[in-house]
Scaffold this motif. Structure first.
Motif, PDB file in Angstrom:
ATOM      1  N   SER A 201      34.804 -21.490 -22.517  1.00 38.36           N
ATOM      2  CA  SER A 201      33.349 -21.448 -22.613  1.00 38.36           C
ATOM      3  C   SER A 201      32.753 -22.046 -21.352  1.00 38.36           C
ATOM      4  O   SER A 201      33.105 -23.163 -20.964  1.00 38.36           O
ATOM      5  N   THR A 508      27.287 -19.905 -32.147  1.00 41.89           N
ATOM      6  CA  THR A 508      28.404 -20.556 -31.480  1.00 41.89           C
ATOM      7  C   THR A 508      28.675 -21.903 -32.130  1.00 41.89           C
ATOM      8  O   THR A 508      27.834 -22.463 -32.840  1.00 41.89           O
ATOM      9  N   GLU A 561      29.941 -17.427 -22.392  1.00 44.35           N
ATOM     10  CA  GLU A 561      30.907 -17.134 -23.445  1.00 44.35           C
ATOM     11  C   GLU A 561      31.681 -15.855 -23.104  1.00 44.35           C
ATOM     12  O   GLU A 561      31.069 -14.832 -22.781  1.00 44.35           O
TER      13      GLU A 561
END
Length: 779
Positions: A201, A508, A561
């Motif tokens: 990430s 998320t 992401e």
């Protein structure tokens, strides 16, 4: 006449109920009196017995010469010495995949034969495929079997005196390892291996190894009334927490016991690109460089107590972060792919920022006390302060009660933000964790989404609950256009729940394990909240066919992401290209990857199978036929030699080792309280009854309060069936250990008493219904 006869029949039933009540009442008090008598006899026998006496490996406190953990046995005055555990972890990271070997050493310090049960966590995306048991200088390979068959094999081996190990999955991130027939002074070594994908990430790669199962709050069984057209009906108790007894274990009070279960850990990191920063957020480590792409990371001081998760993060050297990768494994005539692609961050600078509607939900239950609630309050206050003038927001807090602070969405004016921040800073952590009502309120009761607005639900919690499926169903059914973001708080969050809830909510998951991480991790979350997601992501193949792509459906993405997918292709020499498409706002995005150029990878088939099973399990509530779901999961797990909800690994030594006539004592290995948790807040008696009317069932309760709490729960049960369900659940509650069968007698008496009371109550309700009827020619 028919109803007059009915009244005569019911008068007879009343007499029978009264007799049943008297019998149950007498039995209950007889059991209490018997218990009191047996306690007196036990004390007299204890005073007269020689101190050196031992029964089947049981000990008295004075017999122990070194620090030991003792559990009460059913023999008055005698205790069981708990097996001891030491764990070694070796993690081999190769590019996007990690192979992990966990070695558990079970030591029996007692003079009797024991069976140890260890409840432990693994990463929620781990594909567990190997179990080995070491006997002397040789290893016994575990075999994958359907769960019930594996259990029967294990129990038979235990009864025959053979050494045996059984590995079962209780949740995707909670496992139990049972080891039978550990002899006096013996150590049995059990090795577990699993595969997992590395997380990425925002240009940062990370790997977590959870070390302790945090005590879970398990909502009480819910009693649902089933009514027929004629008005009659019956109550059906349903349990929202499957296998609740399997995910519980004794938890040590850190004020009275030294921390146990030491863990040694080493990471062999082969990143596949030049390394930049390599860090461990929660543990001190030694880092040894081996060239510019490899490092060896180990814990300082050789070992640490298992009381908080280990997290390792690493970044590429500046300018060296890979933006895409494609890996393949050929196995049994099929090809398995793992692909990751990081879309470019190209927001439309000319576009006006979207108005946001943000519902913040904060967990202030007992498990959040101490450092966790401080982290959560600081995180939430920071998030509220970052809201824009055109945004709307609300704050919901919950323990075993709930408060919707504004009663709906309000404008993010300076005055409203100040009020909300002051309210959040004043919260304290106590009580149970009834998460479902707060989630329902956030998803269902905040009104319709304004035109052009983006609704986001931000959930701050440690996720210490056992009813994950209930919550997944609520998110899937009622999310509508909202996005759900989870923020895991504390040293040992329930990452399975947090990750899957965010995936189903198209948001998320962010983990905050210390106050030092609040600003950085919340800053990353703000960047995701403030930027539109990449939506409509799809993966297709050109020139070949894929039978399964996971995850399904593909989630939305946010800044930094990557798209990470696995796929199964039907042949061992596929050609063609993988195409991934999506949209950022109104802008289309597309990338192609040539399958022929994929790099070799290991264990990709197991990663695909694990994720395929996760997709099936997360939507279990949509299946009308549970047996068909079980069969689908079993087929995949057996084909790929994986532990799952319906398959287990079992290893048996063919040679009996426990002599005939020697009993075996069973006990669960105790766990540390997660670092930063408050023992009294978490392990004490629940503060308030659950909305259903029965007291909430926290993961554990103080021994001196458990029996009273259990009696209250049974007394509050609305039906005999519900009372029986609670009584059955009490197998995980440690009743006061006095004489041999005292606890059973008390439970039998309580169950009979409550059944009679419930029957009497049911008859009274039925009789009132009859009184409302008109009886032709009657009185």
């Amino acid at each position: 006449m028919f109803l007059e006869d009915e009244f005569a029949t019911e008068r007879l039933r009343v007499r029978r109920v009264a007799i049943s009540f008297l019998i149950a009442f007498t039995t209950f008090f007889a059991s209490i009196m018997m218990t009191a008598g047996l306690v007196s006899v036990a004390r007299a026998e204890e005073a007269a017995a020689p101190k050196a006496t031992q029964l089947a490996g049981l000990v008295r406190p004075n017999d122990v010469n070194s620090g030991s953990l003792l559990f009460p046995s059913k023999d008055p005055g005698f205790f069981i010495e708990a097996p001891r555990l030491k764990t070694d972890v070796e993690m081999d990271v190769s590019g996007p995949v990690a192979r992990v070997k966990v070695t558990q050493r079970f030591q029996n310090p007692s003079k009797g034969w024991v069976e140890g049960t260890y409840v432990f966590p693994l990463p929620e995306n781990s594909a567990v495929d190997e179990l080995k048991m070491q006997i002397g200088d040789h290893f016994i390979e575990g075999q994958i079997k359907p769960r019930q068959e594996a259990r029967e094999i294990y129990e038979q081996a235990k009864a025959e005196g053979k050494k045996a190990a059984l590995l079962e999955q209780q949740r995707p991130n909670i496992f139990t390892n049972q080891v039978a027939n550990i002899g006096p002074g013996e150590t049995i070594v059990v090795q577990i291996e699993y595969q997992q994908a590395v997380h990425q990430s925002g240009g940062e790669f990370s790997l977590r190894f959870p070390m302790v199962v945090a005590p879970r709050y398990n909502p009480a069984p819910v009693v649902q009334t089933v009514e027929f057209n004629n008005g009659a009906g019956f109550a059906v108790p349903t349990d929202p927490v499957p296998n609740r007894d399997k995910i519980e274990a004794p938890v040590l009070d850190p004020r009275e016991n030294a921390k146990i279960n030491p863990v040694a850990l080493t990471v062999n990191l082969k990143a596949g690109f030049p390394l930049g920063d390599v860090k461990s957020a929660f543990h001190d480590v030694d880092i040894k460089q081996d060239g510019d792409q490899n490092s060896v990371i180990s814990l300082k001081g050789e070992s640490v107590p298992a009381d908080k998760d280990f997290e390792l993060t690493w970044k590429a050297a500046p300018g060296k972060t890979p933006s895409a990768g494609l890996f393949r494994e050929v196995l049994d005539g099929k090809t398995y792919l793992l692909a990751f692609v990081t879309p470019p961050a190209t927001p439309d600078a000319s576009a006006a920022p979207l108005k946001r509607e943000v519902i913040f939900v904060i967990d202030n239950s007992g498990s959040m006390s101490g450092e966790s609630i401080a982290q959560a309050k600081e995180s939430l206050a920071l998030a509220i302060s970052k809201l824009g003038a055109d945004d709307r927001f609300n704050v919901i807090r919950f323990d075993d009660t709930m408060t919707d602070y504004f009663g709906g969405l309000v404008g993010a004016t300076p005055d409203n933000r100040e009020k909300a921040i002051a309210y959040v800073r004043g919260l304290t952590a106590d009580g149970g964790t009834e998460m479902l009502p707060a989630l329902e309120d956030a998803l269902r009761n905040q009104g319709s989404v304004a035109n052009g607005a983006l609704r986001q639900v931000v959930f701050l919690t440690d996720g210490a609950i056992g009813n994950e499926q209930q919550l997944f169903m609520e998110i899937t059914n009622n999310r509508s256009d909202a996005r759900v973001f989870t923020v895991g708080i504390g040293s040992a969050p329930n990452s399975y729940f947090m990750t899957k809830a965010a995936e189903l909510g198209r948001g998320t998951f962010t983990h905050i394990g210390s106050t030092d991480q609040v600003a950085t991790r919340m800053g990353e979350l703000f960047a995701k909240l403030q930027n539109p997601a990449m939506t409509d992501i799809a993966a297709t193949f050109e020139g070949t066919q894929a039978s399964d792509i996971t995850p399904n459906p593909m989630p939305d993405l946010y800044a930094g992401e990557p798209v990470v997918l696995t796929a199964e292709l039907p042949n061992d020499k596929p050609a063609g290209k993988l195409q991934i498409t999506g949209k950022t706002g109104a802008q289309p995005w597309r990338v192609e990857m040539d399958i022929a150029n994929a790099a070799d990878g290991k264990g990709l088939s197991k990663l695909w199978a694990r994720r395929k099973i996760d997709d099936l399990e997360a939507r279990a509530y949509e299946r009308q036929d549970p047996a068909a779901l079980d069969k689908d999961v079993e087929t995949i797990a057996m084909a790929h030699h994986l532990v799952s909800r319906v398959t287990s690994l079992v290893a048996i030594d063919v040679t009996p080792s426990r002599p005939d006539g020697q009993p075996v004592t069973s006990t669960k290995l105790p766990l540390n309280l997660p670092d930063g948790w408050d023992f009294d807040k978490v392990m004490g008696e629940p503060a308030a009854p659950a909305p259903s009317g029965s007291a909430p069932d926290h993961a554990m309760a103080k021994p001196q309060t458990e029996f009273a709490a259990l009696a209250n729960q049974m007394a509050a049960a609305p039906t005999p069936a519900a009372a029986n369900l609670i009584a059955q659940r009490s197998a995980s509650v440690k009743l006061p250990q006095t004489a041999t069968l005292a606890d059973q007698q008390i439970m039998q008496g309580l169950t009979m008493l409550l059944a009679a009371l419930a029957a009497a109550g049911g008859f009274a309700i039925w009789r009132r219904r009859l009184r409302g009827l008109v009886i032709p020619g009657g009185r």
